[in-house]
Design a protein around this motif. Structure first.
Motif: not given
Ligand code: SF4
Ligand code: SF4
Length: 203
Positions: A104, A110, A112, A146, A148
């Motif tokens: 990362h 990222w 998750g 991130n 997600c």
């Protein structure tokens, strides 16, 4: 450039360089080179049957060793150390730094909701290699944000309830995996992530 050429020769497109400053108490002058190799889609899609996944994992581990050797050979004067030795020198584990955290930091993806690294090219369907060096071999990457978003596919499919919208309980995951027989893995969170699917967000 030479490092890029070496990765190109090894057919590796997913790699990056991370600074360890601020990540560990004392970086000892080291920086990290992280790279990722994609799992075969068939091996991931066959989960929880573990046969293809196990075979693929062993093959990727062999390739990671060969690629690490090729990089060390391309830079004979460099101060390369592998992940195991870096653990001892830099107290990575004590600092909560795993290979996926290093990947990362090196810009590969990222972390998750599933606690897996989610890469732009292959989602979480990657096996990671990590090297450390004190030499300046290229540009330091930044960790990506991130992405997600509202997705909860991994939480929905997880049979152990280890994944929630804002937390991951590794004990629930490992306790569940211990109940499985030898031919069965889990990895359903890897399989379900839309970022790794061939029809998914990025591929
Ligand atoms: S490996 Fe299985 S049990 Fe563990 S977090 Fe992923 S889906 Fe849940
Ligand atoms: S399945 Fe969705 S929530 Fe889980 S890691 Fe992938 S993108 Fe994130």
């Amino acid at each position: 450039m030479k490092l890029k050429n070496t990765f190109d020769e090894c057919n590796v497109s997913l790699w990056g360089i991370a600074s360890l400053k601020g990540a560990v108490d004392n970086d000892g002058g080291y920086r990290c080179i992280a790279f990722g190799l994609p799992y075969d889609d068939a091996a991931v899609e066959a989960l929880p049957d573990d046969a293809l996944h196990r075979e693929c994992k062993a093959r990727l581990n062999d390739r990671i060793s060969l690629i690490s050797d090729a990089i060390a050979k391309a830079f004979p004067d460099s101060s390369f150390v592998g992940y195991g030795n870096a653990n001892k020198k830099l107290n990575l584990r004590e600092n909560g730094i795993s290979q996926k955290v290093l990947a990362h930091l090196a810009g590969l993806g990222w972390i998750g909701r599933s606690s897996l690294i989610v890469t732009k090219s292959h989602g979480p369907r990657v096996r990671l290699g990590t090297l450390f060096t004190k030499d300046d071999l290229g540009e330091i990457n930044s960790p990506p944000e991130n992405r997600c978003g509202p997705c909860a596919a991994c939480a929905t499919i997880c049979p152990s309830d280890a994944i929630t919208s804002d937390s991951f309980d590794v004990n629930l995951c490992t306790d569940y995996i211990r109940t499985l027989d030898d031919d069965t893995a889990c990895g359903l969170c890897m399989q379900a992530c839309p970022h790794g699917k061939s029809e998914g967000y990025f591929r």
